[in-house]
Design an enzyme around this catalytic site. Structure first.
Site, PDB file in Angstrom:
ATOM      1  N   TYR A 147      22.339  13.915 -20.037  1.00  6.32           N
ATOM      2  CA  TYR A 147      21.919  13.229 -18.806  1.00  6.32           C
ATOM      3  C   TYR A 147      22.696  13.764 -17.608  1.00  6.32           C
ATOM      4  CZ  TYR A 147      20.617  10.128 -22.616  1.00  6.32           C
ATOM      5  OH  TYR A 147      20.120   9.640 -23.792  1.00  6.32           O
ATOM      6  N   SER A 191      30.192   2.918 -27.301  1.00  4.58           N
ATOM      7  CA  SER A 191      29.377   1.712 -27.525  1.00  4.58           C
ATOM      8  C   SER A 191      30.067   0.807 -28.537  1.00  4.58           C
ATOM      9  CB  SER A 191      27.986   2.084 -28.046  1.00  4.58           C
ATOM     10  OG  SER A 191      27.250   2.715 -27.032  1.00  4.58           O
ATOM     11  N   HIS A 223      32.084   6.396 -31.037  1.00  5.06           N
ATOM     12  CA  HIS A 223      32.168   7.779 -30.564  1.00  5.06           C
ATOM     13  C   HIS A 223      31.829   7.846 -29.086  1.00  5.06           C
ATOM     14  CE1 HIS A 223      27.869   7.241 -31.695  1.00  5.06           C
ATOM     15  NE2 HIS A 223      27.695   7.847 -30.537  1.00  5.06           N
ATOM     16  N   GLN A 228      16.969   4.940 -23.394  1.00  2.81           N
ATOM     17  CA  GLN A 228      16.031   5.440 -22.380  1.00  2.81           C
ATOM     18  C   GLN A 228      14.765   4.611 -22.249  1.00  2.81           C
ATOM     19  OE1 GLN A 228      16.011   9.748 -23.384  1.00  2.81           O
ATOM     20  NE2 GLN A 228      15.943  10.033 -21.178  1.00  2.81           N
ATOM     21  N   ASP A 253      24.864  13.276 -14.310  1.00  2.00           N
ATOM     22  CA  ASP A 253      25.871  12.257 -13.944  1.00  2.00           C
ATOM     23  C   ASP A 253      26.059  11.242 -15.073  1.00  2.00           C
ATOM     24  OD1 ASP A 253      25.987  13.399 -11.348  1.00  2.00           O
ATOM     25  OD2 ASP A 253      24.193  12.266 -10.798  1.00  2.00           O
ATOM     26  N   PRO A 254      26.490  11.705 -16.246  1.00  2.00           N
ATOM     27  CA  PRO A 254      26.588  10.777 -17.382  1.00  2.00           C
ATOM     28  C   PRO A 254      27.701   9.752 -17.203  1.00  2.00           C
ATOM     29  CG  PRO A 254      27.531  12.906 -17.945  1.00  2.00           C
ATOM     30  CD  PRO A 254      26.913  13.065 -16.593  1.00  2.00           C
ATOM     31  N   SER A 255      27.509   8.586 -17.794  1.00  2.00           N
ATOM     32  CA  SER A 255      28.562   7.573 -17.913  1.00  2.00           C
ATOM     33  C   SER A 255      29.084   7.675 -19.346  1.00  2.00           C
ATOM     34  CB  SER A 255      27.979   6.178 -17.652  1.00  2.00           C
ATOM     35  OG  SER A 255      28.894   5.191 -18.058  1.00  2.00           O
ATOM     36  N   PHE A 256      30.203   8.372 -19.525  1.00  2.00           N
ATOM     37  CA  PHE A 256      30.753   8.530 -20.871  1.00  2.00           C
ATOM     38  C   PHE A 256      31.310   7.193 -21.346  1.00  2.00           C
ATOM     39  CE2 PHE A 256      31.195  12.814 -18.998  1.00  2.00           C
ATOM     40  CZ  PHE A 256      30.449  13.528 -19.924  1.00  2.00           C
ATOM     41  N   HIS A 257      30.996   6.821 -22.579  1.00  2.00           N
ATOM     42  CA  HIS A 257      31.425   5.509 -23.044  1.00  2.00           C
ATOM     43  C   HIS A 257      31.439   5.438 -24.572  1.00  2.00           C
ATOM     44  CE1 HIS A 257      27.031   5.411 -23.045  1.00  2.00           C
ATOM     45  NE2 HIS A 257      27.119   4.521 -24.014  1.00  2.00           N
TER      46      HIS A 257
END
Length: 256
Positions: free
Chosen positions: A193, A201, A111, A155, A195-199
């Site tokens: 968060y 996993s 997701h 985190q 400036d998120p880094s959408f990814h």
């Protein structure tokens, strides 16, 4: 009809609180020999035993917040429906990454997160879901491309992940997050968060192993993605629904 459908229950507690790296402890236990039940030392021993048991069950994962009765771990995300080609790519990537970190475990579901994992009281779930439904009702389906290999930690750096970062579709994801954040603020919960880094996993391991996975390993993983015959097909994703998981309940919000 744009109503939040209850789409099912998790049959596996193993998935529960996956983002936090823990899960619910057991119910009542016999008090340790020599300590009367309810005494501070008995409670302490019980917590130690429960913690050790949880860590043994979950490969050393540590939970970020303690479980309390009536608290439901809650997470808003875009579910990725896997295809056979994606699983082939996943297998290539995880097998290669294991030559650097042998303890990597492939994820079982995939997701993109639109919220942190937060704790909801049981009686807040329905109003929370209703508020999400209203805020997300006007959003259309959209595409994004997730094709950049990246290493992440949670985190408190108790777990490391390898994932595919979004390289196109970032703006639409930020728009959705801003709506989810407004719901979080309504319920006095942490927003996403900055400036998120959408990814997405792909695999995880216990501890902070960024040093082993970044650099050469990451470059080699990126080469596997770039050379994979079907990568353009499997890594360009059309999102059709947003999902909220609260405890063992799933709620679905279709995009238009």
């Amino acid at each position: 009809a744009m109503r939040a459908a209850l789409v099912g229950y998790s049959s596996s507690e193993e998935e529960e609180e996956e983002e936090e790296g823990g899960r619910k402890g057991g119910g009542d236990r016999a008090s340790p020999r020599g300590s009367p039940r309810g005494s501070p030392r008995a409670r302490e021993q019980e917590e130690e035993e429960r913690g050790a048991e949880d860590r043994a069950k979950h490969g050393g994962r540590v939970r970020c917040f303690p479980h309390e009765r009536g608290n439901w771990a809650t997470h808003v995300y875009l579910p990725y429906e896997v295809q056979e080609e994606f699983l082939e790519l996943l297998d290539l990537l995880v097998s290669h990454a294991r030559t650097y970190v042998s303890s990597l475990t492939a994820m079982e579901e995939f997701h993109i997160s639109l919220s942190q994992s937060v704790v909801l009281r049981y009686h807040w779930i329905n109003p929370f879901v209703q508020s999400l439904k209203e805020r997300l009702a006007s959003y259309d389906r959209f595409f994004c491309v997730a094709n950049q290999m990246k290493v992440y930690t949670n985190q408190n750096k108790t777990r490391t992940f390898i994932g595919l970062e979004v390289s196109a579709g970032h703006f639409q994801l930020l728009e959705l997050v801003s709506e989810v954040d407004k719901v979080m603020e309504e319920f006095d919960l942490p927003t996403f968060y900055k400036d998120p880094s959408f990814h997405i996993s792909l695999a995880w391991c216990v501890g902070d192993l960024t040093g082993s996975l970044e650099g050469q390993c990451l470059q080699e993983l990126q080469d596997i993605v770039d050379r994979f015959e079907d990568s353009a097909l499997v890594l360009r994703v059309q999102w059709e629904q947003i999902r909220c998981k609260s405890g063992n309940k799933f709620f679905s919000f279709p995009l238009r």
